[in-house]
Design a protein around this motif. Sequence first.
Motif, PDB file in Angstrom:
ATOM      1  N   MET A   1       0.844  -1.183   0.000  1.00 24.66           N
ATOM      2  CA  MET A   1       0.000   0.000   0.000  1.00 24.66           C
ATOM      3  C   MET A   1       0.883   1.239   0.000  1.00 24.66           C
ATOM      4  N   GLU A   2       0.548   2.176  -0.854  1.00 23.31           N
ATOM      5  CA  GLU A   2       1.304   3.424  -1.011  1.00 23.31           C
ATOM      6  C   GLU A   2       0.295   4.571  -1.128  1.00 23.31           C
ATOM      7  N   PRO A   3      -0.265   5.024  -0.010  1.00 23.08           N
ATOM      8  CA  PRO A   3      -1.282   6.079  -0.067  1.00 23.08           C
ATOM      9  C   PRO A   3      -0.775   7.331  -0.770  1.00 23.08           C
ATOM     10  N   ALA A   4      -1.629   7.922  -1.572  1.00 19.75           N
ATOM     11  CA  ALA A   4      -1.248   9.125  -2.309  1.00 19.75           C
ATOM     12  C   ALA A   4      -2.472   9.981  -2.621  1.00 19.75           C
ATOM     13  N   VAL A   5      -2.198  11.271  -2.746  1.00 19.01           N
ATOM     14  CA  VAL A   5      -3.173  12.237  -3.243  1.00 19.01           C
ATOM     15  C   VAL A   5      -2.687  12.614  -4.626  1.00 19.01           C
ATOM     16  N   TYR A   6      -3.598  12.779  -5.565  1.00 17.70           N
ATOM     17  CA  TYR A   6      -3.176  13.098  -6.930  1.00 17.70           C
ATOM     18  C   TYR A   6      -4.128  14.100  -7.560  1.00 17.70           C
ATOM     19  N   ILE A   7      -3.596  14.803  -8.554  1.00 21.11           N
ATOM     20  CA  ILE A   7      -4.415  15.729  -9.330  1.00 21.11           C
ATOM     21  C   ILE A   7      -4.277  15.353 -10.792  1.00 21.11           C
ATOM     22  N   LEU A   8      -5.419  15.160 -11.443  1.00 19.28           N
ATOM     23  CA  LEU A   8      -5.473  14.925 -12.879  1.00 19.28           C
ATOM     24  C   LEU A   8      -5.989  16.190 -13.536  1.00 19.28           C
ATOM     25  N   ALA A   9      -5.604  16.402 -14.792  1.00 19.80           N
ATOM     26  CA  ALA A   9      -6.087  17.549 -15.555  1.00 19.80           C
ATOM     27  C   ALA A   9      -6.434  17.106 -16.967  1.00 19.80           C
ATOM     28  N   SER A  10      -7.359  17.834 -17.584  1.00 16.94           N
ATOM     29  CA  SER A  10      -7.706  17.550 -18.978  1.00 16.94           C
ATOM     30  C   SER A  10      -6.636  18.124 -19.907  1.00 16.94           C
ATOM     31  N   ARG A  11      -6.035  19.237 -19.486  1.00 17.31           N
ATOM     32  CA  ARG A  11      -4.964  19.919 -20.216  1.00 17.31           C
ATOM     33  C   ARG A  11      -4.448  21.022 -19.301  1.00 17.31           C
ATOM     34  N   LYS A  12      -3.463  21.780 -19.723  1.00 11.47           N
ATOM     35  CA  LYS A  12      -2.962  22.886 -18.914  1.00 11.47           C
ATOM     36  C   LYS A  12      -4.102  23.871 -18.652  1.00 11.47           C
ATOM     37  N   ASN A  13      -4.285  24.206 -17.386  1.00  9.32           N
ATOM     38  CA  ASN A  13      -5.350  25.108 -16.937  1.00  9.32           C
ATOM     39  C   ASN A  13      -6.758  24.607 -17.270  1.00  9.32           C
ATOM     40  N   GLY A  14      -6.883  23.313 -17.519  1.00 12.44           N
ATOM     41  CA  GLY A  14      -8.183  22.741 -17.849  1.00 12.44           C
ATOM     42  C   GLY A  14      -8.927  22.246 -16.620  1.00 12.44           C
ATOM     43  N   VAL A  15      -9.798  21.281 -16.839  1.00 13.72           N
ATOM     44  CA  VAL A  15     -10.588  20.691 -15.769  1.00 13.72           C
ATOM     45  C   VAL A  15      -9.658  19.913 -14.842  1.00 13.72           C
ATOM     46  N   THR A  21      -5.818   7.569  -3.190  1.00 14.46           N
ATOM     47  CA  THR A  21      -5.776   6.143  -3.490  1.00 14.46           C
ATOM     48  C   THR A  21      -4.707   5.454  -2.650  1.00 14.46           C
ATOM     49  N   ALA A  22      -4.837   4.152  -2.531  1.00 14.65           N
ATOM     50  CA  ALA A  22      -3.820   3.352  -1.849  1.00 14.65           C
ATOM     51  C   ALA A  22      -2.744   2.895  -2.831  1.00 14.65           C
ATOM     52  N   VAL A  23      -3.096   2.813  -4.115  1.00 22.70           N
ATOM     53  CA  VAL A  23      -2.155   2.343  -5.140  1.00 22.70           C
ATOM     54  C   VAL A  23      -2.244   3.302  -6.334  1.00 22.70           C
ATOM     55  N   LEU A  24      -1.362   4.284  -6.368  1.00 23.68           N
ATOM     56  CA  LEU A  24      -1.442   5.359  -7.360  1.00 23.68           C
ATOM     57  C   LEU A  24      -1.341   4.862  -8.797  1.00 23.68           C
ATOM     58  N   LYS A  25      -0.391   4.012  -9.087  1.00 21.90           N
ATOM     59  CA  LYS A  25      -0.204   3.561 -10.474  1.00 21.90           C
ATOM     60  C   LYS A  25      -1.460   2.885 -11.016  1.00 21.90           C
ATOM     61  N   ARG A  26      -2.050   2.008 -10.210  1.00 17.94           N
ATOM     62  CA  ARG A  26      -3.279   1.320 -10.649  1.00 17.94           C
ATOM     63  C   ARG A  26      -4.422   2.311 -10.852  1.00 17.94           C
ATOM     64  N   ARG A  27      -4.575   3.253  -9.929  1.00 15.83           N
ATOM     65  CA  ARG A  27      -5.694   4.191  -9.998  1.00 15.83           C
ATOM     66  C   ARG A  27      -5.588   5.109 -11.211  1.00 15.83           C
ATOM     67  N   VAL A  28      -4.383   5.609 -11.487  1.00 18.04           N
ATOM     68  CA  VAL A  28      -4.208   6.476 -12.653  1.00 18.04           C
ATOM     69  C   VAL A  28      -4.450   5.675 -13.931  1.00 18.04           C
ATOM     70  N   TRP A  29      -3.984   4.432 -13.962  1.00 13.45           N
ATOM     71  CA  TRP A  29      -4.238   3.571 -15.123  1.00 13.45           C
ATOM     72  C   TRP A  29      -5.744   3.418 -15.340  1.00 13.45           C
TER      73      TRP A  29
END
Length: 93
Positions: A1-15, A21-29
Amino acid sequence: MEPAVYILASRKNGVLYIGVTAVLKRRVWEHKEGIGSAFTRRYGVHKLVYFEAHPTMESAISREKQLKNWKRAWKIALIESANPDWDDLWGEL
């Protein structure tokens, strides 16, 4: 388990989307494959632009709540302090 907070964006200055998540790589995938959340799928929010590792899930959840309450300008400043070009950090995981 590797708890993490993450921010996704649609593009620069976008949504923006903030998650935890407990598993960042899996969640982003999952987000990239369209199975992450209805919001990210609907708005095309698949680019990992910021993340923080945390020692416990409790601290990650606390930080997520804090970031979600921030003004948009503060979130953008946080992203740009670590990732000024808004590169997709997926390759760093």
